[in-house]
Design an enzyme around this catalytic site. Structure first.
Site, PDB file in Angstrom:
ATOM      1  CB  SER A 159      35.600  36.691  43.890  1.00 31.32           C
ATOM      2  OG  SER A 159      35.785  36.383  42.527  1.00 31.32           O
ATOM      3  CG  ASP A 292      30.363  40.193  38.177  1.00 38.95           C
ATOM      4  OD1 ASP A 292      31.375  40.214  37.457  1.00 38.95           O
ATOM      5  OD2 ASP A 292      30.354  39.693  39.316  1.00 38.95           O
ATOM      6  CG  HIS A 321      33.986  40.311  39.963  1.00 38.12           C
ATOM      7  ND1 HIS A 321      33.124  39.234  40.031  1.00 38.12           N
ATOM      8  CD2 HIS A 321      35.134  39.918  40.581  1.00 38.12           C
ATOM      9  CE1 HIS A 321      33.720  38.237  40.643  1.00 38.12           C
ATOM     10  NE2 HIS A 321      34.939  38.633  41.009  1.00 38.12           N
TER      11      HIS A 321
END
Length: 345
Positions: A159, A292, A321
């Site tokens: 991320s 996502d 995600h």
């Protein structure tokens, strides 16, 4: 480096039958792939220590170092793990990745970014998407700690950590930052669900349907910001008034001023990896999911045909995600990380 990410065969991914769609994949955590007994047996031969890493503005980061017994005889390679926006060295995925890499004889470093984990007590600043200089500082320390031998150095960013990693490599490839002497040891690097276009992610997060994610992130980030702002009386007023309602408002009121940006749009523009990701010239694998909910897949569609030949963009049809929960409840990314470095080295 002779390893090609384009010839690498990722492990197959069969999604969990009851976790269909990006939201369920994102919100429901996978189970560990290594049992407690397996880890206890493995950990008995692991040497663990911590290093203090001075960075800019008199801040200090904590670098966690785990070395398998086999590495001391024949160094296979080292991997730096970088966490996401609300993570730290002890986040579930950081621990899972560490264990899988140690099991194949790879030395693992986990970095607590500014204001995160054990770095909190030593930082007046906060981490943000543009902290690529902190990534490079960690890699430089790893290069020093592992000596002058040719043992390679990889890195996995999840991320926000993925954006920081790609930005660091892209700036060096573009000539914006000096190429370090150890750079020929770098790669492959892996970015999982990186928000490479922060403005697009911010626009997505303004959606009413994502209010739960906004609430979660802001709750976590405010807790961190409060502890950091206690050391900076000149910025204490940033928390006055009602709490931010969206990540964009948080970035406008807190992230940008604390990091020295005039506004959130400047922060997004200067910190997004998408402006330099095409210049990455070390083996790099970028993994995203079409569903996502937080990082728009559109950020990667056009990029796929423009990146350097050393870089590969892998778009999975599902996974959310950084969810990627498989049919057995474990995380596909655990298998991916282990197989990538087992194949490369």
């Amino acid at each position: 480096m002779t390893f090609s990410v384009h010839r690498f065969e990722p492990p197959s991914f069969v999604p969990h039958r009851w976790r269909r769609g990006g939201h369920l994949q994102t919100l429901l955590a996978p189970r560990p792939t290594m049992s407690i007994s397996e880890w206890q047996k493995l950990s008995s031969g692991v040497k663990s220590e911590k290093h203090r890493l001075p960075v800019s503005d008199n801040d200090t980061l904590i670098l966690h170092d785990d070395t398998p017994e086999s590495w001391l005889g024949t160094p296979r390679g080292s991997v730096l793990l970088l966490h996401g926006i609300c993570g730290c060295h002890a986040a579930d995925y950081m621990v899972r990745f560490k264990r899988r890499l140690l099991a194949i004889g790879i030395r693992v470093f986990r970095l607590d970014m500014r204001g995160c984990g054990e770095s909190v007590a030593y930082c007046r600043g906060i981490t943000h998407a543009g902290r690529s200089e902190d990534v490079l500082a960690a890699i430089e320390r790893i290069a020093d700690l592992t000596g002058e031998q040719a043992a390679p150095i990889g890195a996995v960013g999840t991320s926000l950590g993925g954006n920081q990693l790609l930005r660091a490599a892209g700036r060096i490839g573009a000539g914006l930052d000096a190429r370090p002497s150890y750079w020929d040891r770098i790669g492959p690097i892996l970015a999982i669900a990186p928000p490479i276009d922060l403005q697009a992610c911010s626009d997505r997060m303004e959606s009413w349907s994502l209010r739960f994610y906004n609430h979660y992130f802001i709750t976590q980030l405010l807790r961190r910001a409060k502890s950091t702002l206690q050391m900076r009386e000149e910025l204490g007023s940033l928390l006055d008034g009602r709490a931010p309602k969206t990540l964009r408002e948080f970035d406008r009121r807190i992230t940008a001023p604390m990091a020295g940006f005039p506004c959130e749009r400047t922060y997004y523009a200067e910190s997004s990896a998408h402006s330099v990701v095409e210049q990455i010239d070390v083996p790099a694998l970028i993994v995203t999911a079409a569903d996502d909910p937080l990082v728009p897949v559109d950020s990667f569609v056009a990029l796929r045909d423009r990146v350097h030949e050393s870089t590969r963009v892998l778009t999975m049809p599902t996974g959310g995600h950084h969810g990627y929960t498989q049919s057995d409840g474990t995380a596909w990314t655990d298998e991916l990380v282990a197989k990538l470095y087992d194949s490369a080295w």
